[in-house]
Motif scaffolding. Structure first.
Motif, PDB file in Angstrom:
ATOM      1  N   ARG A  49       1.133  -5.193  -1.131  1.00 53.28           N
ATOM      2  CA  ARG A  49      -0.026  -6.055  -0.895  1.00 53.28           C
ATOM      3  C   ARG A  49      -1.301  -5.448  -1.473  1.00 53.28           C
ATOM      4  O   ARG A  49      -2.206  -6.180  -1.881  1.00 53.28           O
ATOM      5  N   SER A  50      -1.380  -4.131  -1.479  1.00 55.71           N
ATOM      6  CA  SER A  50      -2.601  -3.481  -1.944  1.00 55.71           C
ATOM      7  C   SER A  50      -2.529  -3.037  -3.399  1.00 55.71           C
ATOM      8  O   SER A  50      -3.565  -2.900  -4.056  1.00 55.71           O
ATOM      9  N   LYS A  51      -1.313  -2.850  -3.957  1.00 54.26           N
ATOM     10  CA  LYS A  51      -1.166  -2.358  -5.320  1.00 54.26           C
ATOM     11  C   LYS A  51      -0.651  -3.418  -6.283  1.00 54.26           C
ATOM     12  O   LYS A  51      -0.983  -3.406  -7.466  1.00 54.26           O
ATOM     13  N   GLY A  52       0.188  -4.328  -5.780  1.00 51.36           N
ATOM     14  CA  GLY A  52       0.700  -5.384  -6.643  1.00 51.36           C
ATOM     15  C   GLY A  52       2.210  -5.490  -6.704  1.00 51.36           C
ATOM     16  O   GLY A  52       2.754  -6.568  -6.920  1.00 51.36           O
ATOM     17  N   LEU A  53       2.918  -4.382  -6.502  1.00 54.87           N
ATOM     18  CA  LEU A  53       4.385  -4.386  -6.496  1.00 54.87           C
ATOM     19  C   LEU A  53       4.829  -3.133  -5.762  1.00 54.87           C
ATOM     20  O   LEU A  53       4.267  -2.059  -5.982  1.00 54.87           O
ATOM     21  N   GLY A  54       5.823  -3.275  -4.886  1.00 59.30           N
ATOM     22  CA  GLY A  54       6.332  -2.141  -4.123  1.00 59.30           C
ATOM     23  C   GLY A  54       7.819  -1.967  -4.329  1.00 59.30           C
ATOM     24  O   GLY A  54       8.502  -2.875  -4.808  1.00 59.30           O
ATOM     25  N   GLY A 101       1.870   2.684   3.330  1.00 56.97           N
ATOM     26  CA  GLY A 101       1.935   2.154   1.972  1.00 56.97           C
ATOM     27  C   GLY A 101       0.565   1.828   1.422  1.00 56.97           C
ATOM     28  O   GLY A 101       0.255   2.136   0.264  1.00 56.97           O
ATOM     29  N   ALA A 102      -0.288   1.214   2.255  1.00 57.35           N
ATOM     30  CA  ALA A 102      -1.619   0.835   1.797  1.00 57.35           C
ATOM     31  C   ALA A 102      -2.478   2.048   1.470  1.00 57.35           C
ATOM     32  O   ALA A 102      -3.347   1.980   0.602  1.00 57.35           O
ATOM     33  N   SER A 103      -2.229   3.162   2.133  1.00 51.41           N
ATOM     34  CA  SER A 103      -3.019   4.362   1.843  1.00 51.41           C
ATOM     35  C   SER A 103      -2.737   4.888   0.444  1.00 51.41           C
ATOM     36  O   SER A 103      -3.582   5.567  -0.153  1.00 51.41           O
ATOM     37  N   PHE A 104      -1.548   4.570  -0.103  1.00 55.45           N
ATOM     38  CA  PHE A 104      -1.223   4.959  -1.474  1.00 55.45           C
ATOM     39  C   PHE A 104      -1.527   3.840  -2.472  1.00 55.45           C
ATOM     40  O   PHE A 104      -1.713   4.098  -3.659  1.00 55.45           O
ATOM     41  N   GLY A 105      -1.575   2.612  -1.989  1.00 60.10           N
ATOM     42  CA  GLY A 105      -1.805   1.483  -2.888  1.00 60.10           C
ATOM     43  C   GLY A 105      -3.257   1.089  -3.039  1.00 60.10           C
ATOM     44  O   GLY A 105      -3.616   0.405  -3.989  1.00 60.10           O
ATOM     45  N   SER A 106      -4.109   1.510  -2.097  1.00 60.88           N
ATOM     46  CA  SER A 106      -5.521   1.137  -2.112  1.00 60.88           C
ATOM     47  C   SER A 106      -6.387   2.390  -2.156  1.00 60.88           C
ATOM     48  O   SER A 106      -6.004   3.440  -1.637  1.00 60.88           O
ATOM     49  N   ALA A 107      -7.556   2.266  -2.751  1.00 61.46           N
ATOM     50  CA  ALA A 107      -8.508   3.377  -2.750  1.00 61.46           C
ATOM     51  C   ALA A 107      -9.216   3.498  -1.411  1.00 61.46           C
ATOM     52  O   ALA A 107      -9.878   4.508  -1.154  1.00 61.46           O
ATOM     53  N   ARG A 108      -9.097   2.479  -0.559  1.00 60.23           N
ATOM     54  CA  ARG A 108      -9.758   2.501   0.738  1.00 60.23           C
ATOM     55  C   ARG A 108      -8.894   3.211   1.789  1.00 60.23           C
ATOM     56  O   ARG A 108      -7.676   3.249   1.680  1.00 60.23           O
ATOM     57  N   ARG A 109      -9.540   3.706   2.827  1.00 56.63           N
ATOM     58  CA  ARG A 109      -8.836   4.381   3.913  1.00 56.63           C
ATOM     59  C   ARG A 109      -8.457   3.358   4.968  1.00 56.63           C
ATOM     60  O   ARG A 109      -9.305   2.616   5.473  1.00 56.63           O
ATOM     61  N   PRO A 110      -7.191   3.291   5.349  1.00 62.24           N
ATOM     62  CA  PRO A 110      -6.777   2.305   6.345  1.00 62.24           C
ATOM     63  C   PRO A 110      -7.370   2.596   7.722  1.00 62.24           C
ATOM     64  O   PRO A 110      -7.350   3.742   8.193  1.00 62.24           O
ATOM     65  N   LEU A 111      -7.877   1.556   8.355  1.00 60.49           N
ATOM     66  CA  LEU A 111      -8.302   1.604   9.750  1.00 60.49           C
ATOM     67  C   LEU A 111      -7.403   0.640  10.505  1.00 60.49           C
ATOM     68  O   LEU A 111      -7.564  -0.577  10.430  1.00 60.49           O
ATOM     69  N   VAL A 112      -6.417   1.183  11.186  1.00 59.48           N
ATOM     70  CA  VAL A 112      -5.433   0.389  11.925  1.00 59.48           C
ATOM     71  C   VAL A 112      -5.992   0.089  13.308  1.00 59.48           C
ATOM     72  O   VAL A 112      -6.529   0.976  13.979  1.00 59.48           O
ATOM     73  N   ILE A 113      -5.860  -1.154  13.739  1.00 60.62           N
ATOM     74  CA  ILE A 113      -6.267  -1.540  15.084  1.00 60.62           C
ATOM     75  C   ILE A 113      -5.084  -2.267  15.714  1.00 60.62           C
ATOM     76  O   ILE A 113      -4.714  -3.360  15.276  1.00 60.62           O
TER      77      ILE A 113
END
Length: 540
Positions: free
Chosen positions: A61-66, A414-426
């Protein structure tokens, strides 16, 4: 060194900028993990198969293909929930499975000897994954590999859905020809797009109160810039569905808000539901949107899944990218209509008093900046999360259609490796119970999400669905089957190697913990203790 079947798959993935392989290695698929480093693909071994699937989904979802690979049978069937969610929410995950060798299948048929992780059938995984993927195929011979792999990965990109590739485990290391040409990844135009664009833009300009509802396919197909241009050229009000939150920057003329029924903000609900022409671009509607679709059906234009339906007419084929381009060109022929200013953001006051759902989300709102990627779970707070003032584009990710609890924690890896942003999980404490061991993966691979656990001791959403009167009566007991075992979250996190874990029960302490977690170089856990009878402000 010979170029092998494993190399072929990895090269094709690397060509599409995949640089992580998620999974749980086993004898069936170990050669794939062995070959990965040579292609610049790093392995991320999860603490469970389900977690691996969620992580690959978050990356896609954050990089384009997993890409993900786990053990045949016991691993793939455990992971199927994650892939089903990826299917309905348009997340292109490539599932790569090592399957039984022909000798094992022959032994099963002749002697009834069940091969490893089999239920006594020779195509269990293949049959199951055909239900939750855009394409599922098996390569039994080396000669079949290029076609099976190329068609599957192309299908994942073209449909933005998961695919399944099963490789005879006996041929992983066999010599294989290298790819001879680039993968075809573009969907051809249907030829209807210009005519449809003329009709749709004409309807928008003729309407008194039109509105565009932006859906998740706009992000998946990289069409955000074009849709932003379309909105500006038309001068039209717009909103997003929950799964598409932050596909466009949530600001500017015409911005209404996030529509997330049945508990949308009143102004958003009114704007969307009273539009006399509702154009939905790339929206996937879960059950909560049923009332909108049913009530708007006669004055609604739906564009999704390569189809267009204008009001009550029959669906027509149309390629989404080509249609959006045609819409922009048609909109440019006239000046934009007058459109009101965008929704005005609200600004919470200072932190005070014991924690509530409302205060947690207010304090998160104050702390948000462009460095954060907000990943809420499916829990009572999802309606509050819909209104969080995330910054810029692609700053939000959730399981908004499939609604699988626990998705957020594992998807954050996965998002932490696919996005430049830091995940904030709630997430709620019930959702955290589902994938809590993911903290171990975060520590092992240097992933740095901040995980906020709203701890009320119950499956709050389930209690709300079966008996919401519990939340109006402080003396009432919850249903016994929604009560959670009470964990010591700090000790649990510490046992898995997390060096930052705090428990807070006041708004001021939450502020301090979130600020400290942001400055901490590693995964962090904040346990926000709230009243079990409390509800978010968006709920009755």
């Amino acid at each position: 060194m010979a170029f092998t079947v494993a190399d072929y798959i990895l090269k094709r993935l690397a060509e599409q900028h995949v640089d992580r392989l998620f999974g749980v290695p086993a004898a069936y698929c170990a050669p794939l993990f062995d070959a990965a480093p040579a292609h610049g693909v790093k392995s991320v071994v999860a603490a469970s198969d389900l977690e691996a699937g969620y992580a690959a989904d978050g990356y896609a979802r954050s990089k384009g293909l997993g890409a993900v690979s786990v053990a045949y049978g016991v691993g793939t069937l455990s992971m199927i929930n994650a892939i089903a969610g990826a299917y309905v929410e348009r997340s292109p995950v490539v599932v790569i499975n090592g399957g039984p060798a022909p000798a094992a299948i022959a032994s099963l048929h002749k002697f009834d000897i069940v091969f490893s992780h089999s239920i006594g059938q020779d195509a269990t995984d293949l049959s199951a994954y055909r239900l939750v993927t855009a394409q599922a195929a098996r390569a039994s011979t080396v000669a079949e590999v290029p076609k099976v792999v190329d068609q599957a990965i192309s299908a994942a990109i073209k449909t933005q859905r998961p695919v399944y590739i099963e490789i005879n485990m006996a041929i992983w290391g066999a010599a294989c020809p290298m790819p001879s040409r680039p993968l075809p990844v573009a969907n051809p135009a249907a030829g209807t797009e210009t005519q449809l664009a003329t009709s749709i833009v004409g309807l928008i300009r003729a309407a008194h109160a039109p509105l565009i509802l932006v859906g998740t396919e706009i992000q998946r197909y990289g069409l955000a810039d074009k849709v932003a241009d379309l909105i500006a050229k038309l001068g039209v009000r717009w909103a997003t569905a929950l799964p598409a939150k932050s596909v466009l920057a949530e600001q500017g003329k015409g911005w209404v808000g996030v529509y997330n029924p049945p508990h949308s903000l009143p102004a958003v609900k009114q704007a969307v539901e009273q539009a006399d022409l509702l154009v939905t671009l790339g929206c996937v509607f879960p059950n909560g949107y049923a009332g909108l679709v049913q009530n708007s059906f006669g004055h609604m234009v739906q564009v999704y899944d390569g189809k267009v339906r204008i009001k009550t007419a029959a669906k027509q084929n149309a390629e989404l990218g080509a249609l959006v381009s045609a819409l922009v060109a048609e909109a440019a022929k006239k000046q934009p209509m007058a459109v009101p200013a965008g929704a005005t953001p609200t600004f919470p006051g200072p932190a005070s008093g014991p924690l509530t759902y409302k205060q947690v989300f207010e304090r998160v709102s104050v702390a948000l900046d462009p460095s954060w990627l907000v990943i809420p779970d499916t829990f009572l707070g999802i309606y509050s999360a819909a209104n969080a003032p995330v910054k810029e584009r692609n700053a939000f990710l959730c399981s908004g259609v499939w609604a699988s609890i626990g998705h957020s924690v594992a998807a954050a890896v996965g998002a932490s490796f696919g996005s430049a942003r830091r995940p904030l999980v709630i997430c709620g404490d019930g959702g955290f119970h589902m994938t809590a061991q993911t903290l171990s993966t975060m520590v092992q691979y240097g992933s740095k999400p901040v995980v906020v656990i709203l701890a009320n001791g119950i499956y709050g959403y389930e209690q709300f669905l079966v008996d919401e009167s519990y939340f109006q009566n402080p003396a009432k007991q919850p249903r016994p089957y929604v009560v959670l075992n009470q964990w010591d979250f700090e000790k649990f996190a510490g046992a898995l190697g997390v060096q930052f874990a705090r428990t807070v029960n006041t708004a001021a302490a939450f502020d301090a913990a979130l600020a400290a977690a942001k400055g901490f170089d590693g995964p962090a856990v904040i346990v926000a203790q709230i009243d079990p009878h409390g509800l978010p402000a968006e709920l009755p």
